[in-house]
Scaffold this motif. Structure first.
Motif, PDB file in Angstrom:
ATOM      1  N   LYS A   1       1.193 -17.565  -8.742  1.00 44.71           N
ATOM      2  CA  LYS A   1       1.589 -16.209  -8.947  1.00 44.71           C
ATOM      3  C   LYS A   1       0.684 -15.189  -8.562  1.00 44.71           C
ATOM      4  N   GLN A   2      -0.402 -15.598  -7.884  1.00 41.06           N
ATOM      5  CA  GLN A   2      -1.391 -14.544  -7.500  1.00 41.06           C
ATOM      6  C   GLN A   2      -1.456 -14.324  -5.805  1.00 41.06           C
ATOM      7  N   ILE A   3      -0.059 -14.072  -5.452  1.00 41.44           N
ATOM      8  CA  ILE A   3      -0.101 -13.914  -4.092  1.00 41.44           C
ATOM      9  C   ILE A   3       0.572 -12.448  -3.939  1.00 41.44           C
ATOM     10  N   LEU A   4       0.070 -11.824  -2.680  1.00 42.65           N
ATOM     11  CA  LEU A   4       0.420 -10.307  -2.518  1.00 42.65           C
ATOM     12  C   LEU A   4       0.981  -9.981  -1.357  1.00 42.65           C
ATOM     13  N   LEU A   5       1.947  -9.168  -1.406  1.00 41.58           N
ATOM     14  CA  LEU A   5       2.578  -8.200  -0.435  1.00 41.58           C
ATOM     15  C   LEU A   5       2.121  -6.985  -0.346  1.00 41.58           C
ATOM     16  N   PHE A   6       2.002  -6.451   1.094  1.00 40.73           N
ATOM     17  CA  PHE A   6       1.594  -5.301   1.221  1.00 40.73           C
ATOM     18  C   PHE A   6       2.549  -4.542   2.075  1.00 40.73           C
ATOM     19  N   ILE A   7       2.669  -3.216   1.665  1.00 40.43           N
ATOM     20  CA  ILE A   7       3.702  -2.343   2.361  1.00 40.43           C
ATOM     21  C   ILE A   7       3.122  -0.715   2.260  1.00 40.43           C
TER      22      ILE A   7
ATOM     23  N   ARG B   1       1.671  -4.500  -3.355  1.00 42.17           N
ATOM     24  CA  ARG B   1       0.711  -3.329  -3.466  1.00 42.17           C
ATOM     25  C   ARG B   1       1.108  -2.321  -2.206  1.00 42.17           C
ATOM     26  N   THR B   2       1.574  -0.764  -2.563  1.00 43.51           N
ATOM     27  CA  THR B   2       1.543   0.109  -1.738  1.00 43.51           C
ATOM     28  C   THR B   2       0.393   0.550  -1.259  1.00 43.51           C
ATOM     29  N   LEU B   3       0.183   0.896   0.066  1.00 45.13           N
ATOM     30  CA  LEU B   3      -0.888   1.549   0.724  1.00 45.13           C
ATOM     31  C   LEU B   3      -0.614   2.928   1.281  1.00 45.13           C
ATOM     32  N   SER B   4      -1.612   4.016   1.218  1.00 49.64           N
ATOM     33  CA  SER B   4      -1.486   5.235   1.397  1.00 49.64           C
ATOM     34  C   SER B   4      -1.617   5.328   2.962  1.00 49.64           C
ATOM     35  N   PRO B   5      -0.739   6.397   3.708  1.00 52.85           N
ATOM     36  CA  PRO B   5      -0.902   6.428   5.059  1.00 52.85           C
ATOM     37  C   PRO B   5      -1.833   7.643   5.222  1.00 52.85           C
ATOM     38  N   ASP B   6      -2.139   7.734   6.804  1.00 52.24           N
ATOM     39  CA  ASP B   6      -2.993   8.866   7.313  1.00 52.24           C
ATOM     40  C   ASP B   6      -2.398  10.081   7.174  1.00 52.24           C
TER      41      ASP B   6
ATOM     42  N   ASP C   1      -7.707   0.113   9.382  1.00 49.02           N
ATOM     43  CA  ASP C   1      -8.848   0.150   8.261  1.00 49.02           C
ATOM     44  C   ASP C   1      -8.239   0.061   6.833  1.00 49.02           C
ATOM     45  N   THR C   2      -7.274   0.816   6.750  1.00 48.08           N
ATOM     46  CA  THR C   2      -6.750   0.989   5.320  1.00 48.08           C
ATOM     47  C   THR C   2      -6.442  -0.437   4.804  1.00 48.08           C
ATOM     48  N   LEU C   3      -5.324  -1.156   5.541  1.00 51.23           N
ATOM     49  CA  LEU C   3      -5.153  -2.287   5.571  1.00 51.23           C
ATOM     50  C   LEU C   3      -6.294  -3.466   5.068  1.00 51.23           C
ATOM     51  N   ARG C   4      -7.319  -3.158   6.075  1.00 55.56           N
ATOM     52  CA  ARG C   4      -8.268  -4.322   5.937  1.00 55.56           C
ATOM     53  C   ARG C   4      -9.049  -4.203   4.647  1.00 55.56           C
ATOM     54  N   ALA C   5      -9.283  -3.074   4.271  1.00 57.81           N
ATOM     55  CA  ALA C   5     -10.246  -2.632   3.077  1.00 57.81           C
ATOM     56  C   ALA C   5      -9.351  -3.289   1.981  1.00 57.81           C
TER      57      ALA C   5
ATOM     58  N   CYS D   1      10.927   8.900   9.227  1.00 54.59           N
ATOM     59  CA  CYS D   1      11.034   8.278  10.416  1.00 54.59           C
ATOM     60  C   CYS D   1       9.547   8.337  11.249  1.00 54.59           C
ATOM     61  N   ALA D   2       8.641   7.868  10.259  1.00 58.87           N
ATOM     62  CA  ALA D   2       7.190   7.609  10.637  1.00 58.87           C
ATOM     63  C   ALA D   2       6.989   6.499  11.009  1.00 58.87           C
ATOM     64  N   PHE D   3       5.783   6.181  11.782  1.00 59.25           N
ATOM     65  CA  PHE D   3       5.443   5.012  12.529  1.00 59.25           C
ATOM     66  C   PHE D   3       4.135   4.448  12.164  1.00 59.25           C
ATOM     67  N   ASP D   4       4.269   3.336  11.702  1.00 59.69           N
ATOM     68  CA  ASP D   4       2.890   2.655  11.505  1.00 59.69           C
ATOM     69  C   ASP D   4       2.069   2.292  12.743  1.00 59.69           C
TER      70      ASP D   4
END
Length: 311
Positions: free
Chosen positions: A18-24, A44-49, A57-61, A86-89
């Motif tokens: 149960k301790q697996i993690l998905l990032f978006i 886990r949702t991550l904030s953009p620039d 760097d946000t993802l790695r941290a 319509c933003a691009f990662d």
């Protein structure tokens, strides 16, 4: 992996862990969140620039932090052309992180992926060779009727191994001679979606499809110019493809009223979104029959509704 079927894939690989993690990204499509729910994994949702782009760097941290907590980050969804704006990662940076840390990278290009048939827009997919899977929807912007979603996998055997159940009554003499898509999904059967995509490609050809997409993007910039020319309005996100995010200058309430008035008039229909508590309207150029006169007429309708609201 097909996101709606992701739960089965995850359970097969990780069992009851149960301790697996998905990032978006914060703007990732709701189907990704649904996949997390089906798979019973943490999301886990991550904030953009400042340009709404997820950076490496946000993802790695985030991955480093969660591994220290005993979690297992295993899957990242990068979006090329978010639904809201319509933003691009930054796929190139994200890809490096995923390769360094052994995490699956899926690229969701459901809408904007079709535009990559035009060479001048391929800079937006820099780093695509680092992805493990890639998805786009020809039914969104390649003039194929719903539904038709195209999926590419770097290692198809991962999906085949996850879904493969091969009882005796399903075996046949031609096994192995061609991809057997019953091993790629939950159903045994499969709709023949590829045929309608083939007909569109044969009917239009690459040059005509490129011409239509370039025309749509040019019309989006035309609408952007109309918005900028009216001092009552503002464009809130960069216009890159065929989507324009705009609003009346003022609070969210007046823009909510504007949308109700536009849709209530019954001539055009628009869908809103909200980012960082900023409510805005979205005009999408997507019909293969659209002309500049249609964009002008839509703008006049928006102006008329704005006049009523501001009055």
């Amino acid at each position: 992996l097909p996101l709606y079927q992701g739960g089965v894939f995850l359970r097969r690989i990780f069992g009851k862990h149960k301790q697996i993690l998905l990032f978006i990204l914060e703007q990732a499509h709701s189907s990704v969140e649904r996949a997390g729910l089906l798979g019973g994994v943490k999301l886990r949702t991550l904030s953009p620039d400042s340009k709404r782009s997820l950076r490496g760097d946000t993802l790695r941290a985030a991955i480093t932090e969660d591994r220290e907590k005993g979690l297992i980050p295993f899957y990242v969804v990068a979006t090329l052309g978010t639904t809201s704006s319509c933003a691009f990662d930054n796929l190139d940076e994200i890809g490096d992180v995923c390769q360094d840390l052994g995490v699956w990278l899926h690229v969701d290009a459901a809408y904007a992926g079709s535009a990559f048939i035009c060479p001048e827009y391929r800079y937006l997919m820099k780093g695509i060779e680092k992805a493990d899977s890639f998805n786009f929807n020809p039914h969104k912007w390649m003039f194929v009727n719903f539904d038709c979603s195209a999926m590419w996998l770097k290692q198809p055997r991962w999906i085949v191994d996850a879904f493969n159940v091969d009882p005796l009554y399903l075996k046949h003499d031609q096994q192995g001679s061609a991809p057997d898509y019953r091993h790629w999904q939950i159903p045994l059967g499969r709709r023949f979606r590829s045929l309608k995509l083939w007909f569109v490609l044969r009917l239009y050809g690459i040059e005509n499809l490129q011409k239509l997409i370039r025309k749509h993007i040019a019309l989006a910039h035309y609408f952007e110019e109309l918005c900028i020319a009216d001092e009552r309005f503002e464009v809130v996100e960069e216009v890159i493809m065929g989507l324009v995010c705009f609003r009346l200058k003022g609070d969210n309430e007046i823009n909510e009223t504007l949308l109700r008035r536009i849709n209530g008039r019954g001539k055009i229909h628009m869908v809103p979104s909200k980012i960082d508590d900023c409510y805005f309207l979205r005009l999408a150029i997507c019909s293969r029959f659209i002309e500049e006169s249609d964009v002008r007429e839509s703008w006049e309708e928006i102006q008329a509704a704005a006049n009523e609201v501001l009055q």
